[in-house]
Design a protein around this motif. Structure first.
Motif, PDB file in Angstrom:
ATOM      1  N   LEU A   1      31.898 -14.949 -15.495  1.00 58.78           N
ATOM      2  CA  LEU A   1      31.564 -14.829 -14.167  1.00 58.78           C
ATOM      3  C   LEU A   1      32.181 -15.981 -13.339  1.00 58.78           C
ATOM      4  CD1 LEU A   1      28.007 -13.386 -13.882  1.00 58.78           C
ATOM      5  CD2 LEU A   1      30.493 -12.288 -13.535  1.00 58.78           C
ATOM      6  N   CYS A   2      32.821 -15.828 -12.104  1.00 62.67           N
ATOM      7  CA  CYS A   2      33.046 -16.989 -11.209  1.00 62.67           C
ATOM      8  C   CYS A   2      32.464 -16.704 -10.461  1.00 62.67           C
ATOM      9  CB  CYS A   2      34.376 -17.278 -11.166  1.00 62.67           C
ATOM     10  SG  CYS A   2      34.788 -18.367 -10.218  1.00 62.67           S
ATOM     11  N   ARG A   3      31.523 -17.474  -9.129  1.00 59.07           N
ATOM     12  CA  ARG A   3      31.196 -17.200  -8.136  1.00 59.07           C
ATOM     13  C   ARG A   3      32.282 -17.558  -7.397  1.00 59.07           C
ATOM     14  NH1 ARG A   3      28.270 -13.742  -5.838  1.00 59.07           N
ATOM     15  NH2 ARG A   3      26.459 -13.691  -4.468  1.00 59.07           N
ATOM     16  N   CYS A   4      32.720 -18.733  -7.316  1.00 57.40           N
ATOM     17  CA  CYS A   4      33.519 -19.580  -5.884  1.00 57.40           C
ATOM     18  C   CYS A   4      35.007 -19.505  -5.344  1.00 57.40           C
ATOM     19  CB  CYS A   4      33.407 -20.728  -6.726  1.00 57.40           C
ATOM     20  SG  CYS A   4      31.499 -21.743  -6.707  1.00 57.40           S
ATOM     21  N   THR A   5      35.790 -18.438  -6.795  1.00 55.89           N
ATOM     22  CA  THR A   5      36.953 -18.709  -6.387  1.00 55.89           C
ATOM     23  C   THR A   5      37.785 -17.431  -5.580  1.00 55.89           C
ATOM     24  OG1 THR A   5      37.352 -18.697  -8.936  1.00 55.89           O
ATOM     25  CG2 THR A   5      37.658 -20.563  -7.849  1.00 55.89           C
TER      26      THR A   5
ATOM     27  N   GLN B   1      36.867 -24.906  -8.083  1.00 53.83           N
ATOM     28  CA  GLN B   1      35.439 -25.264  -6.772  1.00 53.83           C
ATOM     29  C   GLN B   1      34.154 -25.646  -7.299  1.00 53.83           C
ATOM     30  OE1 GLN B   1      37.306 -21.817  -3.946  1.00 53.83           O
ATOM     31  NE2 GLN B   1      35.325 -22.380  -2.758  1.00 53.83           N
ATOM     32  N   CYS B   2      33.134 -25.464  -7.507  1.00 51.84           N
ATOM     33  CA  CYS B   2      31.989 -26.179  -8.424  1.00 51.84           C
ATOM     34  C   CYS B   2      32.309 -26.350  -9.404  1.00 51.84           C
ATOM     35  CB  CYS B   2      30.537 -25.126  -7.727  1.00 51.84           C
ATOM     36  SG  CYS B   2      30.710 -23.928  -9.645  1.00 51.84           S
ATOM     37  N   GLY B   3      33.580 -25.459 -10.217  1.00 46.05           N
ATOM     38  CA  GLY B   3      33.878 -25.893 -11.496  1.00 46.05           C
ATOM     39  C   GLY B   3      32.551 -25.610 -12.781  1.00 46.05           C
ATOM     40  N   TYR B   4      31.447 -25.589 -12.407  1.00 43.40           N
ATOM     41  CA  TYR B   4      31.058 -24.216 -13.694  1.00 43.40           C
ATOM     42  C   TYR B   4      31.224 -22.878 -14.451  1.00 43.40           C
ATOM     43  CZ  TYR B   4      26.219 -24.376 -15.559  1.00 43.40           C
ATOM     44  OH  TYR B   4      24.924 -24.739 -16.068  1.00 43.40           O
ATOM     45  N   CYS B   5      32.119 -23.221 -13.685  1.00 48.66           N
ATOM     46  CA  CYS B   5      33.050 -21.409 -14.529  1.00 48.66           C
ATOM     47  C   CYS B   5      33.448 -22.459 -15.409  1.00 48.66           C
ATOM     48  CB  CYS B   5      33.588 -20.251 -13.633  1.00 48.66           C
ATOM     49  SG  CYS B   5      34.438 -20.829 -13.130  1.00 48.66           S
ATOM     50  N   THR B   6      34.155 -23.264 -14.682  1.00 48.23           N
ATOM     51  CA  THR B   6      35.591 -23.446 -15.592  1.00 48.23           C
ATOM     52  C   THR B   6      35.865 -23.763 -17.017  1.00 48.23           C
ATOM     53  OG1 THR B   6      35.509 -24.517 -13.637  1.00 48.23           O
ATOM     54  CG2 THR B   6      37.604 -25.615 -14.690  1.00 48.23           C
TER      55      THR B   6
HETATM   56  S1  FES Z   1      34.142 -22.152  -9.623  1.00 44.77           S
HETATM   57 FE1  FES Z   1      32.017 -22.230  -9.482  1.00 44.77          FE
HETATM   58  S2  FES Z   1      31.338 -20.373 -10.954  1.00 44.77           S
HETATM   59 FE2  FES Z   1      33.654 -20.837 -10.907  1.00 44.77          FE
END
Ligand code: FES
Ligand code: FES
Lengths: 340, 158
Positions: free
Chosen positions: B135-139, B100-105
Motif C-alpha cells: 500500500l502507498c498513501r502518498c504517490t 513522498q513520505c517514504g514509509y512504503c518505499t
Molecule cells: S510514499 Fe508515503 S506511503 Fe508511499
C-alpha cells in the motif's frame, strides 16, 4: 445491462493557510564556520517536499549553493515556533519566514565580507557558487566560508537571521460582516471521465485532466507529483474510502486495511496535469503551494460524471455501488445524460 | 519459554540473535538485528511495508516467525545499495519522484527488486501485480510503476 460513460467537471478556489489572520511561522537561519548554513524550522515535512522547497528558498535568498544549506526541522523542542504543516500553508508561510531570516543573515554575511575586503557592504554581490565579490570587480572576492570564519574567529560577529510570517488579524465590519479572510487563493479545474456499470453499480474513473494555478511552481517536479498523488487520494475519497459507510451508524465500518478500500496500482486512471504559473504577490518567490487542494476537485467532478453517465445525483460520499444502484432503481433505470 | 538462537544471512552477512517466543521476523530484524529498513505498517499482512525476501522469495516479515527464518538468507531494502552506489531501482525511484513520505518505499523496493530478478522485462500488468500487496498513501502508485518500468527498459537496451 450496460456500461455507461460520463464526464464531470469541477473548479475550486482554495485558500492558503488559516483564515482570519494570525497563522504565524518562524524560521531561524545561521551560518556555520565552514560557510554552510542551517535553517531551523519546526514545521514538518511529511513527504510533501517542504525541506526541499525551504532549502531552495534559503539558498536563493542567501545567494549561496543549495548544497550549502541544511534544513533542520520537525523538532519542536529546539526549533522556533510554527503552527504546523496543514492548511496548505507550508510553502507560503514557512517560505516567507525563511526569506526574512535569510535576508538578515545575508546582510550580516555581507558585512563580515566587507570588513575583510575593506569595502562597503552595499557594493557586494554573491555569485550563488560560494563567492562574494565587489560588484563589477569579480577579482575582489572572498568565499562565503572565509567570510563566515572571519566573522566567527576574528570579528566576533554572528551570521544569523530571524524570520516570521504573520498576517494581521482581520477586523470584521460589524455592519456588513466584511473582512479579509485569506491572503492568497490557489485555483484548479478538473475534468474526469467515468464508466458506470448499471448492473453492479461500480464506478471506474477512466481519465483525469486537470489544470492547477499554484503561483510559481518553486519545484515543478514536486508540485506535479503532489498533484498526481493527491488526485489519486481524491479518487479514493470519491468512490472508495470511508470509515462509516452507513454514517452515523458504525455498521460495516472497516477496522483494518483488509476492509478499508482504496484504489490499488491496478485501478489508476491516466491523469494529465497542466500547471499554470501565476506568481503570487505575497508568496515566497511567487509560490503558493498545492497542498490539500490536489485532492479536492476530483470529488465533485466524479459525482458530476456519475450524474452524466446514469442520471443519478449522489449527495453523500463515497459513491458506492449500493448508492448508484439504489439511485438507478429509484429512477426506473439508468438515464444517461448524453452519448459520449 | 526460552529465547531461541536464530542465525540468518542478512543481506549477505551472517547475523545471529535471540528470538523471543512468538517474535515475528519484522520485530527480530528491527529490534534484534537493528535493520530498521523494513517498516511496521499493520502487523497483519495487509500493507506490505514489512516486505523482505527469504531465500529470494518475497515474504511479509510481520507474518513470519523469526525462528522460521533460522539458517536462511534474508534480504531487506538496506541491502540494495552497494556502499554509496545505489541500486538502479533506488536511483529510478528518486528520478521519478516515487517516494513522498517514504514509509512504503523499502517494501516497494524489495517487491520490485524481486520482480526484476525473476523477470527482467516485466509488462506494466506484471509490475502492478508485483506491487499490489504494497500500500502507498502518498504517490498514487503511478511514479512507482514508472520507476520500475524505467529500470526494466534500461535492461532491455543493448
Ligand atoms: S510514499 Fe508515503 S506511503 Fe508511499
Ligand atoms: S506490517 Fe507486515 S504487511 Fe503490514
Amino acid at each position: 445491462m450496460a456500461v455507461h460513460r460520463g464526464r464531470g467537471f469541477a473548479a475550486i478556489n482554495y485558500p492558503i493557510g488559516m483564515n482570519l489572520g494570525g497563522d504565524p511561522s518562524q524560521a531561524l537561519v545561521h551560518s556555520n564556520p565552514d560557510g554552510k548554513f542551517t535553517v531551523a524550522l519546526s514545521a514538518i515535512d511529511l513527504g510533501q517536499g517542504m525541506k526541499s522547497v525551504t532549502r531552495q528558498i534559503a539558498a536563493e535568498t542567501l545567494g549561496i549553493p543549495i548544497d550549502d544549506v541544511y534544513v533542520d526541522t520537525a523538532d519542536s523542542d529546539t526549533g522556533p515556533h510554527d503552527m504546523g504543516s496543514f492548511a496548505s500553508r507550508g510553502t507560503h508561510r514557512m517560505g516567507n519566514a525563511v526569506i526574512m531570516a535569510a535576508q538578515e543573515a545575508r546582510s550580516v554575511m555581507l558585512e563580515a565580507a566587507a570588513e575583510e575586503l575593506e569595502v562597503d557592504p552595499g557594493d557586494l554581490v554573491t555569485d550563488g557558487r560560494g563567492n562574494i565579490h565587489v560588484r563589477g570587480a569579480p577579482s575582489r572576492s572572498i568565499t562565503t566560508m572565509a567570510a563566515a570564519q572571519a566573522a566567527q574567529f576574528k570579528q566576533g560577529r554572528t551570521i544569523a537571521g530571524r524570520g516570521i510570517f504573520l498576517i494581521p488579524l482581520s477586523e470584521v465590519d460589524p455592519e456588513t460582516g466584511e473582512m479579509t479572510p485569506v491572503s492568497t487563493f490557489a485555483h484548479a479545474a478538473m475534468l474526469v471521465e467515468v464508466e458506470v456499470d448499471d448492473e453492479t453499480g461500480e464506478v471506474a474513473v477512466t481519465d483525469m485532466q486537470s489544470a492547477y494555478e499554484v503561483g510559481r511552481a518553486l519545484n515543478p517536479g514536486l508540485v506535479e507529483q503532489q498533484l498526481r498523488g493527491g488526485a489519486w487520494m481524491g479518487m479514493s475519497h470519491a468512490a472508495w474510502e470511508t470509515t462509516e459507510p452507513y454514517y452515523p451508524a458504525r455498521d460495516h465500518g472497516p477496522v483494518d486495511f483488509n476492509h478499508y478500500l482504496m484504489p490499488g496500482p491496478g485501478d489508476l486512471a491516466p491523469h494529465h496535469i497542466s500547471v499554470l504559473e501565476r506568481p503570487a504577490e505575497d508568496g515566497p518567490y511567487g509560490g503558493k503551494g498545492p497542498g490539500e487542494m490536489c485532492a479536492n476537485p476530483v470529488l465533485p467532478a466524479v459525482v458530476n460524471a456519475v450524474y452524466d453517465a446514469v442520471g443519478v445525483r449522489i449527495d453523500e460520499l463515497p459513491v458506492t455501488p449500493e448508492k448508484v444502484l439504489r439511485g438507478i432503481r429509484a429512477n426506473g433505470g439508468a438515464r444517461p445524460r448524453q452519448a459520449l | 519459554m526460552a529465547k531461541k538462537p536464530v542465525t540468518v544471512t542478512l543481506n549477505g552477512t551472517e547475523r545471529a540473535g535471540f528470538a523471543e517466543p512468538g517474535q515475528n521476523l519484522l520485530d527480530f530484524l528491527r529490534r534484534g538485528l537493528g535493520d530498521l529498513s523494513p517498516k511496521y505498517g499493520c502487523g497483519q499482512g495487509t500493507c506490505g511495508a514489512c516486505t523482505v525476501t527469504i531465500d529470494g522469495q518475497t515474504h511479509l516479515s510481520c507474518l513470519v516467525l523469526a525462528e522460521a527464518a533460522d539458517g536462511r538468507a534474508v534480504g531487506t531494502a538496506a541491502g540494495l545499495a552497494d556502499g554509496a552506489r545505489l541500486d538502479p531501482l533506488q536511483d529510478a525511484f528518486m528520478e521519478n519522484f516515487a517516494a513522498q513520505c517514504g514509509y512504503c518505499t523499502p517494501g516497494m523496493l524489495v517487491s520490485a527488486r524481486a520482480l526484476l530478478d525473476r523477470n527482467p522485462r516485466p509488462t506494466r500488468a506484471e509490475i502492478v501485480e508485483a506491487i499490489s500487496g504494497n500500500l502507498c498513501r502518498c504517490t498514487g502508485y503511478e511514479p512507482i510503476i514508472a520507476a520500475i518500468e524505467a529500470v526494466a527498459e534500461e535492461r532491455t537496451r543493448p
